[in-house]
Design an enzyme around this catalytic site. Sequence first.
Site, PDB file in Angstrom:
ATOM      1  N   TYR A 122     -18.560  18.867   0.408  1.00 16.51           N
ATOM      2  CA  TYR A 122     -18.796  19.982   1.327  1.00 16.51           C
ATOM      3  C   TYR A 122     -19.417  19.451   2.613  1.00 16.51           C
ATOM      4  O   TYR A 122     -20.561  19.001   2.625  1.00 16.51           O
ATOM      5  CB  TYR A 122     -19.729  21.023   0.710  1.00 16.51           C
ATOM      6  CG  TYR A 122     -19.221  21.662  -0.560  1.00 16.51           C
ATOM      7  CD1 TYR A 122     -17.873  21.627  -0.908  1.00 16.51           C
ATOM      8  CD2 TYR A 122     -20.099  22.324  -1.421  1.00 16.51           C
ATOM      9  CE1 TYR A 122     -17.427  22.228  -2.081  1.00 16.51           C
ATOM     10  CE2 TYR A 122     -19.652  22.925  -2.577  1.00 16.51           C
ATOM     11  CZ  TYR A 122     -18.318  22.877  -2.913  1.00 16.51           C
ATOM     12  OH  TYR A 122     -17.882  23.470  -4.073  1.00 16.51           O
ATOM     13  N   PRO A 180     -16.493  34.520  -7.114  1.00 12.93           N
ATOM     14  CA  PRO A 180     -16.470  35.714  -7.963  1.00 12.93           C
ATOM     15  C   PRO A 180     -16.124  36.986  -7.197  1.00 12.93           C
ATOM     16  O   PRO A 180     -15.819  38.015  -7.814  1.00 12.93           O
ATOM     17  CB  PRO A 180     -17.898  35.776  -8.523  1.00 12.93           C
ATOM     18  CG  PRO A 180     -18.731  35.110  -7.466  1.00 12.93           C
ATOM     19  CD  PRO A 180     -17.864  33.985  -6.941  1.00 12.93           C
ATOM     20  N   ARG A 194     -13.084  35.220  -2.899  1.00 12.66           N
ATOM     21  CA  ARG A 194     -13.239  34.603  -1.570  1.00 12.66           C
ATOM     22  C   ARG A 194     -13.576  35.647  -0.513  1.00 12.66           C
ATOM     23  O   ARG A 194     -13.148  35.565   0.637  1.00 12.66           O
ATOM     24  CB  ARG A 194     -11.976  33.815  -1.204  1.00 12.66           C
ATOM     25  CG  ARG A 194     -11.645  32.734  -2.218  1.00 12.66           C
ATOM     26  CD  ARG A 194     -10.376  31.984  -1.899  1.00 12.66           C
ATOM     27  NE  ARG A 194      -9.925  31.219  -3.056  1.00 12.66           N
ATOM     28  CZ  ARG A 194     -10.300  29.985  -3.373  1.00 12.66           C
ATOM     29  NH1 ARG A 194     -11.147  29.353  -2.589  1.00 12.66           N
ATOM     30  NH2 ARG A 194      -9.848  29.382  -4.452  1.00 12.66           N
ATOM     31  N   GLY A 217     -15.531  42.040  -0.988  1.00 11.14           N
ATOM     32  CA  GLY A 217     -16.578  42.456  -0.065  1.00 11.14           C
ATOM     33  C   GLY A 217     -15.987  43.056   1.204  1.00 11.14           C
ATOM     34  O   GLY A 217     -16.709  43.412   2.128  1.00 11.14           O
TER      35      GLY A 217
END
Length: 349
Positions: free
Chosen positions: A65, A213, A216, A220
Site C-alpha cells: 500500500y 465489506p 468498495r 455507502g
Amino acid sequence: MDDEAHVLIPRVKLGAQGLEVSKLGFGCMGLTGVYNSPVSDEAGISIIKHAFNNGITFFDTADVYGPHANEILLGKALKQLPREKIQVATKFGVVGIDATGLVINGKPEYARACCEESLRRLGLDYVDLYYQHRVDRTVPIEETMGELRKLVEEGKVKYIGLSEAGPDTIRRAHVVHPISALQMEWSLWTREIEKEIVPLCRELGIGIVPYSPLGRGFFGGRGVTEKLPSNASLINIPRFVGENLEKNKVLYVRLENLAKKHQCSTAQLALAWVGHQGDDVVPIPGTTKLRNLDDNIGSLKLKLTEDDLKEISDAVREEEVAGYRSHRSFESVTWKYTNTPPMHTDLPA
C-alpha cells in the site's frame, strides 16, 4: 442514529491461537490513496487515533500500500498510541502490478526480508498478525509457511494469516503452522466464500477478516448517491460502470428501503450484515472521513435477527449482481514469480 461513535466495541477471538481484536477493525489502505486521493499525515493520524479512541484496536495495512507509505503512516500514529492495546496486521507477497496482473513473490527469503522491513517502517518489534497477501503458485505453501513459523518462533510475528487463499492452500498451510485469520473479500454483493471457505475456516478454527465489506463503498452510496470522480480507480471495476452500475443501483435502492426500516444508513445495514455472520468475523472497512468512520462504528448498535439477515440477503441476491468484483486487469490474473527484493524506504528521523 444518535451519538453513533459512542459504542462499546466488543472484543472477539480471531482463530484458536489466542489473538483477540475489536469486533470491528480499520483498513488503512485508503489513507494513502487507491480509491481516493491520499490524505495528509496529520489527517491520517487523526483518523487512526479517532478509531482507537472509539474502541477500534485492530488496524490493517500492507507493504504494497503506497507502496510502503501506508505502513509508515500507521507507524507514525502508533507512536502516539499504547502499543500493548493495539493489534497490527500487515502483509507481504504482492510485489506490484504490471500489464498482466499482480506480481507475486512467496519465497521464504522474501517473506523474511519483507517482515523485517515492515517492522522497521512501522517502528515495531513485532507485528500481531502477518498475512501472506496473495499465494505464489510457483512456491509450495509449505516453504513459505516454514519461514513464517520461524518468524513466530523469533518473536517478530505473533500470529499468521492468509489472504485470498483457496481451500487446499489453507489446509496445507495450517498443517505447517496454525492459521489464525483468513482475509477475503466478503460483502452483500461478494459472497463466494460462503460455500466452502467459511465452513473450512470454522472447521479449522480460523477467524475471518472481510475486506471491502461495503462493496468498495457501493453500499455507502459510492457511484449511486455520490458520483465517482473521472479519475477514480473504481471506474476500472466493472460493477461501477455502464449498464452494470445501473443494474446494481436497483440492489442499492432495495437495501436503502430496508435501512429506513431499521432507522440506519445503508452502510450501517450492509456492514452489520457482514458482522452478524459470526463472532469469528471481523470486518475491516476503511475511510478517509471521520463521519464515515463514526457511521461504521454505529453499525455495531444494530441487532439483526435471522429473519432480518435473510431479508437483507434476499434484497441483494448474488445472481443479480452485475459485473466482476475487481479491476478488469485482475479478471485473468497472472501470478508471476519474481526475484525482486523488498524495496527500501528511508524513514524520516
